[in-house]
Design a protein around this motif. Structure first.
Motif, PDB file in Angstrom:
ATOM      1  N   SER A  53       0.993  -1.386  -0.274  1.00 49.85           N
ATOM      2  CA  SER A  53       0.002  -0.150  -0.127  1.00 49.85           C
ATOM      3  C   SER A  53       1.010   1.134   0.514  1.00 49.85           C
ATOM      4  O   SER A  53      -0.029   2.431  -0.778  1.00 49.85           O
ATOM      5  CB  SER A  53      -1.159  -0.381   0.989  1.00 49.85           C
ATOM      6  N   ASN A 106      -1.978   4.677   2.982  1.00 48.46           N
ATOM      7  CA  ASN A 106      -2.342   3.835   4.682  1.00 48.46           C
ATOM      8  C   ASN A 106      -2.384   4.920   5.176  1.00 48.46           C
ATOM      9  O   ASN A 106      -2.257   4.747   6.382  1.00 48.46           O
ATOM     10  CB  ASN A 106      -1.069   3.301   4.822  1.00 48.46           C
ATOM     11  N   ASP A 137      -2.049  -6.962   6.427  1.00 52.37           N
ATOM     12  CA  ASP A 137      -1.712  -5.626   5.782  1.00 52.37           C
ATOM     13  C   ASP A 137      -0.449  -5.238   5.993  1.00 52.37           C
ATOM     14  O   ASP A 137       0.599  -5.041   6.759  1.00 52.37           O
ATOM     15  CB  ASP A 137      -2.065  -4.567   6.060  1.00 52.37           C
ATOM     16  N   HIS A 139       3.857  -4.488   5.540  1.00 53.32           N
ATOM     17  CA  HIS A 139       4.570  -3.227   4.850  1.00 53.32           C
ATOM     18  C   HIS A 139       5.729  -3.509   5.714  1.00 53.32           C
ATOM     19  O   HIS A 139       6.782  -4.803   6.052  1.00 53.32           O
ATOM     20  CB  HIS A 139       3.666  -2.154   6.513  1.00 53.32           C
ATOM     21  N   ARG A 151       3.349  -4.597  13.889  1.00 54.10           N
ATOM     22  CA  ARG A 151       1.706  -3.588  14.455  1.00 54.10           C
ATOM     23  C   ARG A 151       0.429  -4.212  14.805  1.00 54.10           C
ATOM     24  O   ARG A 151      -0.112  -4.167  14.017  1.00 54.10           O
ATOM     25  CB  ARG A 151       2.344  -2.039  13.841  1.00 54.10           C
ATOM     26  N   ARG A 153      -2.777  -1.548  15.426  1.00 53.04           N
ATOM     27  CA  ARG A 153      -2.687  -0.040  15.845  1.00 53.04           C
ATOM     28  C   ARG A 153      -4.494   0.784  16.133  1.00 53.04           C
ATOM     29  O   ARG A 153      -4.937   1.661  16.224  1.00 53.04           O
ATOM     30  CB  ARG A 153      -2.584   0.385  14.494  1.00 53.04           C
ATOM     31  N   GLN A 187      -5.061   4.158   8.407  1.00 50.48           N
ATOM     32  CA  GLN A 187      -4.697   3.019   8.826  1.00 50.48           C
ATOM     33  C   GLN A 187      -5.703   1.688   8.347  1.00 50.48           C
ATOM     34  O   GLN A 187      -7.041   2.062   9.203  1.00 50.48           O
ATOM     35  CB  GLN A 187      -3.242   3.757   9.356  1.00 50.48           C
ATOM     36  N   ALA A 189      -5.180  -0.615   9.346  1.00 53.61           N
ATOM     37  CA  ALA A 189      -5.530  -1.288  10.876  1.00 53.61           C
ATOM     38  C   ALA A 189      -5.774  -0.599  12.073  1.00 53.61           C
ATOM     39  O   ALA A 189      -5.697  -0.912  12.677  1.00 53.61           O
ATOM     40  CB  ALA A 189      -3.414  -1.899  10.778  1.00 53.61           C
ATOM     41  N   THR A 199      -6.928  -7.239  13.033  1.00 52.00           N
ATOM     42  CA  THR A 199      -5.914  -6.603  11.937  1.00 52.00           C
ATOM     43  C   THR A 199      -4.582  -6.158  12.788  1.00 52.00           C
ATOM     44  O   THR A 199      -4.937  -5.731  13.188  1.00 52.00           O
ATOM     45  CB  THR A 199      -6.554  -5.291  10.869  1.00 52.00           C
ATOM     46  N   ASP A 201      -0.519  -4.914  11.300  1.00 48.83           N
ATOM     47  CA  ASP A 201       0.383  -4.243  10.411  1.00 48.83           C
ATOM     48  C   ASP A 201       1.864  -4.382  10.233  1.00 48.83           C
ATOM     49  O   ASP A 201       2.025  -4.309  11.208  1.00 48.83           O
ATOM     50  CB  ASP A 201       0.332  -2.684  10.398  1.00 48.83           C
ATOM     51  N   GLU A 203       5.533  -5.571   9.438  1.00 46.89           N
ATOM     52  CA  GLU A 203       6.965  -3.982   9.419  1.00 46.89           C
ATOM     53  C   GLU A 203       8.265  -4.804   9.776  1.00 46.89           C
ATOM     54  O   GLU A 203       8.843  -5.446   9.770  1.00 46.89           O
ATOM     55  CB  GLU A 203       6.927  -2.712  10.173  1.00 46.89           C
TER      56      GLU A 203
END
Length: 321
Positions: A53, A106, A137, A139, A151, A153, A187, A189, A199, A201, A203
């Motif tokens: 994204s 995002n 998601d 990243h 993450r 979030r 975002q 998330a 959800t 995220d 990284e």
């Protein structure tokens, strides 16, 4: 039952790939996002997973390119819906933001079907994601160097916080670190838990590029999600991981060249040196120390800095969970 996503259509026990049309380019040609449907032979949950994204965050694309061929739909219960790259325009030019509207994708969820380019793409992908039971998601740290982490979030007070944290713990089996801190509006998330969908995220490392180590950690995390939540027969597991609920960011008090003291992922104590700024001839101009105990989480990729420019971050308020 046959499951369709864009031009991809798969009956139980099948996999198919295709495109999800989301608009037109500047010459009026239609463009679509690459999508995949993996329809398990047995009924079960639905997992939605997406990558890129942010157009220069490529490790998530690497995860899907490695993981999808390894999933046998005849051995799967439930359905996996995947968008291989979300930020189409930014991906084409290897940039972070969508160059059509100069927007970070995002930050646009849940999107707007009549809005800007980014909002339309966010809307199209969110309509898919909101039909899932779980969302991942993918990243990475973009232009910064960063540890592999996951993450959460939605924020500690959100009704789905514990479910999101559980999903993060499952995915973070190989990463070992979780940042549990409410994220910015827009975002995925942040938006998807409001629809009742856990959800996360992940990284996966940082700095522009394609890191095989981070990619394989992402593949392992994705497969652990499939096992833990019953998509695959083998049971997934939970192991102890370090959660940070705070994040200290440090800028440079002067201009010059940065030399870091700790390595990424290393524990630091309050008062420990984080970095020194020098002249081009190695003369010391300033030394910056940690305000709190924590983990050296993220740092800039290139050494040159101007006064006040971002240099690094430390994850704080640590807990083993």
């Amino acid at each position: 039952m046959t499951t369709t996503l864009g031009t991809a259509s798969a009956s139980p026990g099948e996999i198919d790939t295709g495109r999800l049309e989301v608009g037109e380019t500047r010459d009026g040609s239609p463009f679509g996002l690459p999508v995949a449907v993996i329809n398990g032979a047995e009924p079960g949950k639905t997992l939605y997973v997406q990558a890129a994204s942010d157009g220069d965050e490529l490790n998530g694309v690497g995860v899907l390119s490695r993981a999808v061929p390894r999933i046998d739909p005849t051995e799967l219960s439930g359905t996996i819906l995947a968008v291989g790259l979300v930020n189409y325009h930014a991906f084409q030019v290897a940039e972070h933001r969508n160059p059509i509207d100069d927007t970070k994708m995002n930050r646009t969820y849940p999107g707007n079907e009549s809005g800007t380019s980014s909002e339309r793409i966010a809307h199209a992908t969110f309509q898919i994601a909101r039909e899932a039971d779980l969302i991942v998601d993918l990243h990475q740290g973009s232009t910064s160097r960063m540890i592999d982490e996951v993450r959460v979030r939605c924020g500690h007070r959100h009704r789905l916080h514990e479910s999101c944290l559980e999903l993060a713990r499952v995915f973070a089996l190989e990463c070992g670190h979780i940042l549990d801190q409410k994220g910015p509006e827009g975002q995925l998330a942040r938006a998807a838990p409001n629809e009742g969908i856990p959800t996360i995220d992940p990284e996966l490392g940082g700095a522009v590029g394609w890191d095989e180590g981070s990619i394989e950690k992402g593949v392992a995390g994705l497969f652990n999600v499939l096992r833990y939540y019953g998509f695959l027969e083998d049971e997934g597991e939970l192991v102890e991981q370090t959660r940070a609920t705070g994040f200290d960011q440090y800028g440079s008090p002067v201009g010059g060249l940065v030399r870091f003291e700790p390595s990424l992922g290393e524990r630091v104590a309050a008062g420990d040196t984080l970095f020194e700024v020098t002249t081009p001839f190695g003369e010391s101009k300033a030394t910056v120390t940690a305000d709190n105990d924590g983990i050296f989480w993220r740092s800039r990729r290139l050494p040159q800095v101007a006064t006040g420019e971002y240099v690094c971050s430390v994850g704080t308020d640590l807990e083993v969970i």
